[in-house]
Design a protein around this motif. Structure first.
Motif, PDB file in Angstrom:
ATOM      1  N   PRO A 118       0.876  -1.188   0.018  1.00 40.55           N
ATOM      2  CA  PRO A 118      -0.103   0.003  -0.085  1.00 40.55           C
ATOM      3  C   PRO A 118       0.710   1.372   0.156  1.00 40.55           C
ATOM      4  O   PRO A 118       0.313   2.350   0.177  1.00 40.55           O
ATOM      5  CB  PRO A 118      -0.867  -0.071   1.137  1.00 40.55           C
ATOM      6  N   THR A 119       2.262   1.334  -0.117  1.00 41.92           N
ATOM      7  CA  THR A 119       2.978   2.406   0.339  1.00 41.92           C
ATOM      8  C   THR A 119       3.290   3.259  -0.766  1.00 41.92           C
ATOM      9  O   THR A 119       3.584   4.438  -0.945  1.00 41.92           O
ATOM     10  CB  THR A 119       4.098   2.009   1.023  1.00 41.92           C
ATOM     11  N   GLY A 120       3.265   2.777  -2.213  1.00 43.56           N
ATOM     12  CA  GLY A 120       3.731   3.555  -3.249  1.00 43.56           C
ATOM     13  C   GLY A 120       5.178   3.564  -3.327  1.00 43.56           C
ATOM     14  O   GLY A 120       5.877   4.236  -4.305  1.00 43.56           O
ATOM     15  N   ALA A 121       5.700   2.901  -2.518  1.00 43.46           N
ATOM     16  CA  ALA A 121       7.680   2.785  -2.586  1.00 43.46           C
ATOM     17  C   ALA A 121       7.942   2.099  -3.829  1.00 43.46           C
ATOM     18  O   ALA A 121       7.273   1.146  -4.115  1.00 43.46           O
ATOM     19  CB  ALA A 121       8.140   2.227  -1.364  1.00 43.46           C
ATOM     20  N   VAL A 122       9.150   2.604  -4.408  1.00 44.25           N
ATOM     21  CA  VAL A 122       9.877   1.888  -5.345  1.00 44.25           C
ATOM     22  C   VAL A 122      11.202   1.457  -5.078  1.00 44.25           C
ATOM     23  O   VAL A 122      12.076   2.278  -4.297  1.00 44.25           O
ATOM     24  CB  VAL A 122      10.006   2.757  -6.548  1.00 44.25           C
ATOM     25  N   THR A 173       7.244  10.215   0.477  1.00 44.67           N
ATOM     26  CA  THR A 173       6.830  10.371  -0.999  1.00 44.67           C
ATOM     27  C   THR A 173       6.529   9.116  -1.825  1.00 44.67           C
ATOM     28  O   THR A 173       7.479   8.413  -1.845  1.00 44.67           O
ATOM     29  CB  THR A 173       7.777  11.270  -1.791  1.00 44.67           C
ATOM     30  N   PRO A 174       5.382   8.794  -2.415  1.00 46.40           N
ATOM     31  CA  PRO A 174       5.198   7.699  -3.014  1.00 46.40           C
ATOM     32  C   PRO A 174       5.830   7.850  -4.487  1.00 46.40           C
ATOM     33  O   PRO A 174       5.985   8.727  -5.236  1.00 46.40           O
ATOM     34  CB  PRO A 174       3.889   7.343  -3.339  1.00 46.40           C
ATOM     35  N   GLN A 175       6.830   7.004  -4.815  1.00 43.54           N
ATOM     36  CA  GLN A 175       7.573   7.185  -6.094  1.00 43.54           C
ATOM     37  C   GLN A 175       6.819   6.254  -7.250  1.00 43.54           C
ATOM     38  O   GLN A 175       7.328   6.223  -8.339  1.00 43.54           O
ATOM     39  CB  GLN A 175       8.840   6.649  -5.891  1.00 43.54           C
ATOM     40  N   TYR A 203      -0.757   4.904  -4.626  1.00 45.08           N
ATOM     41  CA  TYR A 203      -1.216   5.006  -3.261  1.00 45.08           C
ATOM     42  C   TYR A 203      -0.217   6.096  -2.484  1.00 45.08           C
ATOM     43  O   TYR A 203       0.945   6.242  -2.849  1.00 45.08           O
ATOM     44  CB  TYR A 203      -0.892   3.623  -2.700  1.00 45.08           C
ATOM     45  N   ALA A 204      -0.947   6.608  -1.270  1.00 42.15           N
ATOM     46  CA  ALA A 204      -0.227   7.434  -0.638  1.00 42.15           C
ATOM     47  C   ALA A 204      -0.454   7.004   1.015  1.00 42.15           C
ATOM     48  O   ALA A 204      -1.630   6.318   1.153  1.00 42.15           O
ATOM     49  CB  ALA A 204      -0.400   8.915  -0.603  1.00 42.15           C
ATOM     50  N   MET A 205       0.568   6.761   1.816  1.00 36.53           N
ATOM     51  CA  MET A 205       0.470   6.212   3.114  1.00 36.53           C
ATOM     52  C   MET A 205       0.890   7.331   4.126  1.00 36.53           C
ATOM     53  O   MET A 205       2.037   7.111   4.766  1.00 36.53           O
ATOM     54  CB  MET A 205       1.118   4.957   3.390  1.00 36.53           C
ATOM     55  N   LEU A 251      -4.396   5.543   1.156  1.00 35.63           N
ATOM     56  CA  LEU A 251      -5.350   6.253   0.428  1.00 35.63           C
ATOM     57  C   LEU A 251      -5.101   6.167  -0.883  1.00 35.63           C
ATOM     58  O   LEU A 251      -3.758   6.013  -1.448  1.00 35.63           O
ATOM     59  CB  LEU A 251      -5.672   7.915   0.673  1.00 35.63           C
ATOM     60  N   SER A 252      -5.864   5.668  -1.774  1.00 37.50           N
ATOM     61  CA  SER A 252      -5.659   5.664  -3.295  1.00 37.50           C
ATOM     62  C   SER A 252      -6.157   6.943  -4.313  1.00 37.50           C
ATOM     63  O   SER A 252      -7.246   7.560  -3.979  1.00 37.50           O
ATOM     64  CB  SER A 252      -6.660   4.407  -4.051  1.00 37.50           C
ATOM     65  N   TYR A 253      -5.217   7.261  -4.829  1.00 38.77           N
ATOM     66  CA  TYR A 253      -5.454   8.619  -5.782  1.00 38.77           C
ATOM     67  C   TYR A 253      -5.624   8.341  -7.178  1.00 38.77           C
ATOM     68  O   TYR A 253      -5.688   8.936  -8.003  1.00 38.77           O
ATOM     69  CB  TYR A 253      -4.378   9.553  -5.722  1.00 38.77           C
ATOM     70  N   ALA A 254      -6.511   6.953  -7.283  1.00 37.41           N
ATOM     71  CA  ALA A 254      -7.065   6.800  -8.642  1.00 37.41           C
ATOM     72  C   ALA A 254      -8.459   7.015  -9.073  1.00 37.41           C
ATOM     73  O   ALA A 254      -9.215   6.358  -9.200  1.00 37.41           O
ATOM     74  CB  ALA A 254      -6.847   5.030  -8.820  1.00 37.41           C
ATOM     75  N   THR A 255      -8.511   8.286  -8.847  1.00 39.33           N
ATOM     76  CA  THR A 255      -9.718   8.979  -9.019  1.00 39.33           C
ATOM     77  C   THR A 255      -9.447  10.307  -9.498  1.00 39.33           C
ATOM     78  O   THR A 255      -8.387  11.063  -9.451  1.00 39.33           O
ATOM     79  CB  THR A 255     -10.675   9.296  -7.615  1.00 39.33           C
TER      80      THR A 255
END
Length: 373
Positions: free
Chosen positions: A169-173, A307-309, A313-315, A349-353
């Motif tokens: 869920p983190t958006g980490a790369v 910062t999600p890369q 998603y952002a956490m 939170l998902s920002y796919a909206t």
């Protein structure tokens, strides 16, 4: 009433779904990880053509159509620079089934599976269903998985460890150096690395790297899907690839659980993988803009967020009561503990909206944060 299996009793319904289904109809839903773009037209057209031609009226090969597996192999050559034999690919019912067959084929009762915490909810549940022992490990402060932490947790009972980059869920790369280390760990400890790469095309900072690029043994299995990259979540088409011997064992699970992936979806996936890729770039660019909008809004609300890369998603770190307050005010976010004990104190939170909904949600989230401080 008769009893239930001990394996099923070890798991529960996903916390993501519980939050999603409890939300009101008018809520702004930032809880479910689903692209808000339509499936590309040429992909839908390919499925329609296949249906109208009658070519999808019967089962395909257990592994999937030869042409789809050739397209998947070509994708790995193009994106990872790794030669994959189409015979070493299994088309699955989404990335979820790919994870299931990978874990089921390699994990015995009492075997340990290491995975990130917070991490995708299926890693824990699928390990338990296989009779294994989940071994969640905490992340760094930037929410990336540390190879050193993984290595420290390996024991004689470890069957596999899971790498997920970009991460849900983190958006980490994961950095290239870290991915090289994961491959080394798999080689040196003779333990399986399951690499979940479903979000590989959504990287904003840096680049995606796969352990399959660096491993010197056959101890890497890659899970992927069309669900996110081509906005095909409902089509349920993913795949798993590894060495011939590993694919043979995974096929034994797949053929009894699924027989074959949906035939229309296989033809749609082939069109997605071989057709124009500009639609993927457009989605990635849109998610990056939304990522920046969300980070600005969270900062204005006084919420700290690594910062999600990648992914969408952002956490952020959140105060006690924040998630319930958001839901009461009509914004659905998921409590971090739904993704593991180390997720406590965070929310996903998902920002796919759309951006208008995100603006409205961020305003409400700021009010919610103020209310619980």
């Amino acid at each position: 009433m008769t009893g239930f299996s001990a394996r099923v009793e070890r798991i529960s319904i996903s916390g993501i779904r519980e939050v999603f289904e409890a939300a009101g109809e008018d809520a702004i839903n930032l809880g479910l990880g689903q692209p808000d773009f339509p499936t590309p037209e040429h992909v839908r057209d390919a499925a329609v053509d296949a249906i109208e031609s009658g070519v999808v009226d019967g089962y395909t090969s257990n592994k999937g159509t030869e042409s789809l597996r050739e397209a998947i192999a070509a994708k790995h050559e193009r994106d990872q620079g790794v030669a994959v034999d189409p015979g070493d690919v299994i088309a699955t019912a989404g990335g979820s089934e790919a994870l299931h067959v990978a874990i089921e084929a390699h994990v015995d009762a009492g075997d340990e599976v290491i995975f990130p915490d917070p991490g995708f909810v299926s890693y824990d549940a699928l390990t338990k269903l296989a009779g294994g022992d989940p071994t969640p490990v905490p992340l760094r402060d930037d929410l990336t998985l540390d190879p050193e932490t993984v290595e420290e947790h390996i024991t004689d009972d470890t069957a596999a460890f899971v790498v997920n980059s970009p991460a849900n869920p983190t958006g980490a790369v994961a950095s290239e150096d870290d991915v090289r280390e994961f491959a080394r760990i798999a080689d040196e400890h003779d333990v399986l690395c399951i690499s979940d790469e479903v979000y590989e095309h959504f990287v904003f900072d840096g680049a995606h790297h796969s352990p399959m690029e660096y491993a010197e043994s056959d101890n890497v299995v890659v899970v992927n899907a069309c669900s996110k990259a081509y906005s095909m979540t409902g089509w349920r088409l993913g795949w798993v690839t590894g060495s011939t011997e590993r694919v043979d064992r995974m096929l034994r699970v797949h053929q009894y659980a699924q027989a074959c992936a949906s035939a229309p979806s296989q033809y749609a996936a082939e069109a997605a993988l071989t057709g124009p890729q500009g639609v993927v770039d457009e989605m990635r660019d849109s998610y990056e803009r939304r990522r920046d909008l969300v980070l600005d809004g969270l900062a204005d609300a006084g919420l700290e967020c690594p910062t999600p890369q990648g992914a969408f998603y952002a956490m952020p770190k959140v105060p006690d009561g924040f998630v319930d307050e958001c839901i009461d005010r009509g914004v659905v976010v998921v409590p971090g503990e739904a993704f593991g004990e180390h997720g406590e104190g965070y929310a996903r939170l998902s920002y796919a909206t759309d951006e208008e909904s995100l603006d409205d949600a961020l305003e409400i989230m700021a009010e919610a944060a103020d209310a619980v401080r």
